[in-house]
Design an enzyme around this catalytic site. Structure first.
Site, PDB file in Angstrom:
ATOM      1  N   HIS A  98       0.866  -1.178   0.000  1.00 26.23           N
ATOM      2  CA  HIS A  98       0.000   0.000   0.000  1.00 26.23           C
ATOM      3  C   HIS A  98       0.902   1.228   0.000  1.00 26.23           C
ATOM      4  CE1 HIS A  98      -4.137  -1.206   0.015  1.00 26.23           C
ATOM      5  NE2 HIS A  98      -3.890  -2.152   0.895  1.00 26.23           N
ATOM      6  N   ASP A 103      -4.856   2.044   1.928  1.00 19.76           N
ATOM      7  CA  ASP A 103      -5.194   1.384   3.194  1.00 19.76           C
ATOM      8  C   ASP A 103      -5.750   2.398   4.186  1.00 19.76           C
ATOM      9  OD1 ASP A 103      -2.669   2.602   3.178  1.00 19.76           O
ATOM     10  OD2 ASP A 103      -1.817   1.222   4.643  1.00 19.76           O
ATOM     11  N   TYR A 298      -8.566   7.934 -17.259  1.00 19.19           N
ATOM     12  CA  TYR A 298      -9.344   8.700 -16.285  1.00 19.19           C
ATOM     13  C   TYR A 298      -9.525  10.145 -16.746  1.00 19.19           C
ATOM     14  CZ  TYR A 298      -7.662   4.884 -13.265  1.00 19.19           C
ATOM     15  OH  TYR A 298      -7.342   3.668 -12.738  1.00 19.19           O
ATOM     16  N   GLU A 372      -0.227   7.943  11.152  1.00 19.93           N
ATOM     17  CA  GLU A 372      -1.504   7.308  11.482  1.00 19.93           C
ATOM     18  C   GLU A 372      -2.339   8.127  12.454  1.00 19.93           C
ATOM     19  OE1 GLU A 372      -0.630   2.559  11.311  1.00 19.93           O
ATOM     20  OE2 GLU A 372       0.260   3.676  12.982  1.00 19.93           O
TER      21      GLU A 372
END
Length: 391
Positions: A98, A103, A298, A372
């Site tokens: 990741h 994630d 895209y 995090e």
């Protein structure tokens, strides 16, 4: 209802979700373990959902106490084929990684979903959870839409985010928002120059595909600089040249591959047209032929002004004004969040949470990591936006 406090209260859980997902990254439209984990969490939260098994997508639905509009919240789930070198205890060991923060996106949406489901009496209408595969490749938003992800109930507005450090003007702990074109379209082209090979000592009896390819590269690089107005964002990069076998052999063919980025659809179409005209024209002038493949992938990520205004107001309840950065230039990276924004008005924002304050490891590298402790802010922003849109 204090969305920031509620998100902070489950910050450790959001980190746990992220670490579990980080340890088992999967690629493209085949994410069986990821889908199993996300589906298990939604079941644990008591949220109804549907799994699109063939593309590894999940669409969840949280119904408010009263009828109303529907807000879609999107998170991508796939990883990249990169061997991880972060040294984290929960690092991936399956050869994938990741390395772009998906994630974290999934963990943030799981946290927001949990809070919103526990507070269904605080809003009218619905929140649709769009857990998407294949953002890196081959694109998961479009097949989700084709399967009806934005219908029943129809999504009235949609929001998503990207974590990490996508734009260095957005300092750590801040968010970046942009009105109008926010990220560029992302297209791929392939040019095959077919000449006539032969001995390198006798180029006069060959049609030299190598020198023709070099002429093409030089001409392509002039499209943006000489045919596009300087104030219009556009990029054309030849990223691969392949041909030849030996120092004294001229090959029959050479391949050129590259990418095109633009924020204006007319510019995008113009560049595509000119790549074909230039490649075929130069090849023909030297006695060769060119085969040109242009893949429109895209489209540009374009945010809606009214919804972005609403999001900005919601964000001001979570962050101080100096932490809400209004970007004046688009990012030239691509994102298939663009497809969802073609179906419903909405916005896309950047959450700046690099692991390092100075010289953080870039996305798509083997040492990429995020802070995090800031993930909960993403969940709080999703929750507050949902409450304000569905009040």
């Amino acid at each position: 209802m204090d969305a920031k406090a509620l998100a902070a209260n489950i910050s450790e859980d959001i980190i746990e979700y992220r670490r579990k997902l980080h340890s088992t990254p999967e690629l493209g439209l085949k994410l069986p373990e990821t889908v199993k984990y996300v589906a298990g969490k939604l079941e644990e939260f008591g949220i109804e959902f549907e799994v699109y098994e063939d593309i590894s997508a999940i669409v969840g639905l949280i119904r408010g106490d009263k009828p109303g509009k529907t807000l879609g919240i999107r998170a991508d789930m796939d990883g990249l084929p990169i061997a991880e070198e972060t040294g984290l205890e929960f690092a991936s060991k399956n050869g994938n990684m990741h390395a772009c923060g998906h994630d974290g996106h999934t963990a943030i949406l799981l946290g927001a979903a949990r809070i919103l489901n526990e507070n269904r009496d605080k809003f009218c209408g619905n929140v649709k959870l769009l857990f998407q595969p294949g953002e890196e490749y081959p694109g998961g938003a479009k097949p989700m839409i084709e399967k009806g992800a934005m219908e029943n109930p129809k999504v009235d507005a949609v929001i998503g985010l990207h974590e990490g450090v996508i734009n260095k003007d957005v300092e750590k702990g801040s968010i970046g928002i942009k009105y109008g074109p926010m990220m560029a379209s992302m297209d791929r082209f392939l040019i095959v120059v077919n000449g006539k090979g032969g001995h390198g000592a006798y180029p006069q009896i060959t049609v030299d595909s190598v020198s023709i390819a070099c002429e093409i590269v030089g001409a392509l690089n002039k499209i943006v600089s000489r045919e596009i107005i300087a104030t219009e964002p556009a990029v054309l990069s030849v990223t691969r040249i392949e041909g030849g076998f030996n120092q004294n052999i001229l090959p029959d063919k050479v391949e050129l591959e590259g990418t095109v980025r633009a924020t204006n659809e007319d510019v995008r179409r113009h560049i595509a047209k000119r790549i074909e005209e230039i490649s075929k024209g130069i090849s023909k002038s030297f006695g060769a032929e060119a085969e040109v493949t242009y893949d429109f992938k895209y489209p540009a990520v374009i945010t809606d002004k009214d919804f972005t205004d609403l999001f900005r107001e919601s964000a001001s309840k979570i962050l101080p004004d100096e932490k809400i950065i209004i970007l004046d230039k688009p990012v030239m990276g691509g994102e298939d969040m663009a497809y969802f924004l073609l179906e419903a008005p909405g916005t896309f924002f950047l959450l700046s949470n690099p692991k390092l304050n100075q010289n953080p490891y870039a996305h798509h590298t083997s040492k990429f990591d995020i802070e995090e402790d800031l993930l909960y802010l993403g969940a709080a922003l999703f929750v507050q936006t949902a409450l304000d849109f569905l009040k």
